[in-house]
Design an enzyme around this catalytic site. Structure first.
Site, mmCIF file in Angstrom:
data_model
loop_
_atom_site.group_PDB
_atom_site.id
_atom_site.type_symbol
_atom_site.label_atom_id
_atom_site.label_comp_id
_atom_site.label_asym_id
_atom_site.label_seq_id
_atom_site.Cartn_x
_atom_site.Cartn_y
_atom_site.Cartn_z
ATOM 1 N N CYS A 1 0.063 53.252 7.269
ATOM 2 C CA CYS A 1 1.266 52.429 7.316
ATOM 3 C C CYS A 1 1.518 51.932 8.729
ATOM 4 C CB CYS A 1 2.470 53.231 6.826
ATOM 5 S SG CYS A 1 4.002 52.287 6.807
ATOM 6 N N GLN B 1 12.317 61.978 -12.368
ATOM 7 C CA GLN B 1 11.322 62.363 -11.369
ATOM 8 C C GLN B 1 10.563 61.136 -10.866
ATOM 9 O OE1 GLN B 1 11.109 65.255 -10.031
ATOM 10 N NE2 GLN B 1 12.325 66.470 -11.449
ATOM 11 N N CYS C 1 14.035 71.296 -5.244
ATOM 12 C CA CYS C 1 13.500 70.285 -4.335
ATOM 13 C C CYS C 1 13.796 70.646 -2.883
ATOM 14 C CB CYS C 1 14.076 68.904 -4.658
ATOM 15 S SG CYS C 1 15.871 68.807 -4.558
#
Length: 442
Positions: free
Chosen positions: A102, A265, A392
């Site tokens: 990136c 999700q 999470c």
């Protein structure tokens, strides 16, 4: 005014230091210690976080002084923030470093680990979970399994939230700022979302953001806000199937309806694995005399009913709890052909105390903050045979497991399975299985 502005620029000086980087923090940043010396001030030893660095690397970093509060009433609410830090030169690189694909990695706040070999990312995430289970959860030897990899750790996200800058360009925000980095592609976004982003970047978009969701199993796409006819035409010409208010996604052989504001999700292939882990956690090592068809399972924080629907044909009764009206509407639609799911609207901490006496097992998938104390107190007061805790955030998972497993030792921790739902980032998903401490299983 110009004088004040020049004074602020002068005050925010940039200092350069050559350092050897220390371990990665939980946020995925390397650490460094530097001494800042200013005229007429005592030297200050600073502990810094260095994005895009790796342990053991010899680098030169730039350290920019943090901004000072402006005089006036607003300064009373001002909170100091750490200095901005970035690497200007790498003198000795880590053998674990790879080239980040990136162009804005290190500046963008979305990813933290693109520069780290993927195998090492998995190892690091497991190490983080183990450290938190020991330090916060007080498990001397936690039953921790190896992290489950994402087979294709790129272009996996089925949902992206793009910010819009003042020129109407979509992108992602720079780390620790509100500055938008215009993008036409993101390496962790699904290829179809990148295709939509390319189209959106050709138009002036309304602020503040655009949300793009893609159904990997259905090919459907949902954008919020809804796009003008001209934009929708371009999206369709790019081969995208655009839905108006809801879209569908497939998971575990079932079809789920999803609204823009409903949680689902973001990594569909890994979510398939998570579903199997949850079911195995409830069903594994079940005594023959315990018929699952006679059991009641609670799906707390059920969202659109993902776990509830996929558990329905394994167990006699499913009680699903959710407070989001949008998710509740989707959950009712998703469970419309199922007669053993009861969906309750409300907060888990409010609903659970009245249900626990008739429940055999729990699936808990709370937000990042973990469970409210009353939820844990209810699980301790009315113990069930098996609890599967989907998390999470491993630090709050460790905290909650400490409450459930220590003290009066109501539950025993059977396993903790790290699952890499978010490759290239420092986020860590885990599935923990607990059983009641009396050697009777579901």
């Amino acid at each position: 005014m110009m004088t004040d502005f020049n004074e602020q620029l002068q005050e925010r000086m940039i200092h350069y230091h050559t350092v050897t980087l220390g371990p990665l923090t939980r946020q995925g940043h390397a650490t460094a210690e530097v001494t800042i010396e200013k005229e007429a001030e005592e030297p200050k030893l600073l502990q810094l976080l260095v994005p895009a660095g790796l342990p053991g690397e010899r680098v030169t970093i730039a350290v920019e002084d943090p901004p000072k509060p402006r005089p006036g009433r607003r300064s009373r609410r001002w909170k100091p923030r750490p200095p901005r830090v970035w690497i200007t030169e790498i003198h000795e690189s880590s053998p674990e470093r790879v080239v980040a694909p990136c162009p804005v990695f290190g500046t963008c706040g979305g990813c933290q680990l693109q520069h780290l070999q993927y195998e090492r990312q998995l190892t690091w995430k497991r190490e983080m979970v183990e450290e938190l289970l020991r330090e916060i959860g007080h498990f001397e030897q936690p039953p921790l399994l190896e992290a489950v990899a994402c087979e294709i750790p790129w272009n996996y996200r089925n949902q992206m939230r793009f910010s819009i800058n003042r020129e109407g360009q979509p992108g992602l925000t720079a780390r620790d700022t509100r500055r938008v980095l215009p993008l036409v592609s993101c390496p962790i976004a699904h290829e179809r979302i990148n295709r939509a982003l390319t189209v959106l970047s050709q138009f002036e978009n309304p602020r503040p953001q655009v949300i793009v969701r893609y159904g990997v199993g259905t090919g459907q796409m949902l954008l919020q806000p809804q796009q003008p006819e001209e934009v929708q035409q371009q999206l369709q010409e790019a081969g995208l199937t655009i839905c108006d208010e809801t879209m569908e996604e497939k998971l575990g052989g079932k079809t789920f309806r999803i609204r823009p504001s409903s949680f689902f999700q973001t990594n569909t292939p890994q979510a398939e694995k998570m579903v199997r882990m949850v079911l195995n956690g409830l069903l594994a090592h079940r005594p023959a005399e315990k018929d699952p068809a006679q059991l009641t399972i609670v799906d707390a924080y059920c969202g659109v009913g993902t776990f509830a629907l996929l558990m329905a044909h394994h167990f006699g009764r499913i009680i699903a709890i959710e407070e989001s009206p949008s998710a509740i509407r989707d959950a009712h639609w998703n469970a419309r052909d199922t007669n053993n799911i009861e969906i309750l609207k409300g907060k888990v901490e409010d609903m659970l105390p009245g249900l626990s006496a008739q429940v055999d097992g729990f699936v808990i998938d709370p937000p990042r903050a973990g469970c409210q104390p009353i939820v844990l107190e209810t699980l301790l007061r009315y113990p069930v045979e098996r609890v599967v805790y989907v998390s999470c955030e491993p630090s709050t998972l460790a905290r909650d497991l400490d409450v459930l497993c220590h003290g009066d030792e109501t539950y025993q921790l059977v396993s903790v399975q790290p699952l890499d739902m978010f490759p290239q980032t420092a986020h860590i998903e885990c599935v923990a299985v607990l059983e009641r401490n009396k050697h009777e299983n579901i």
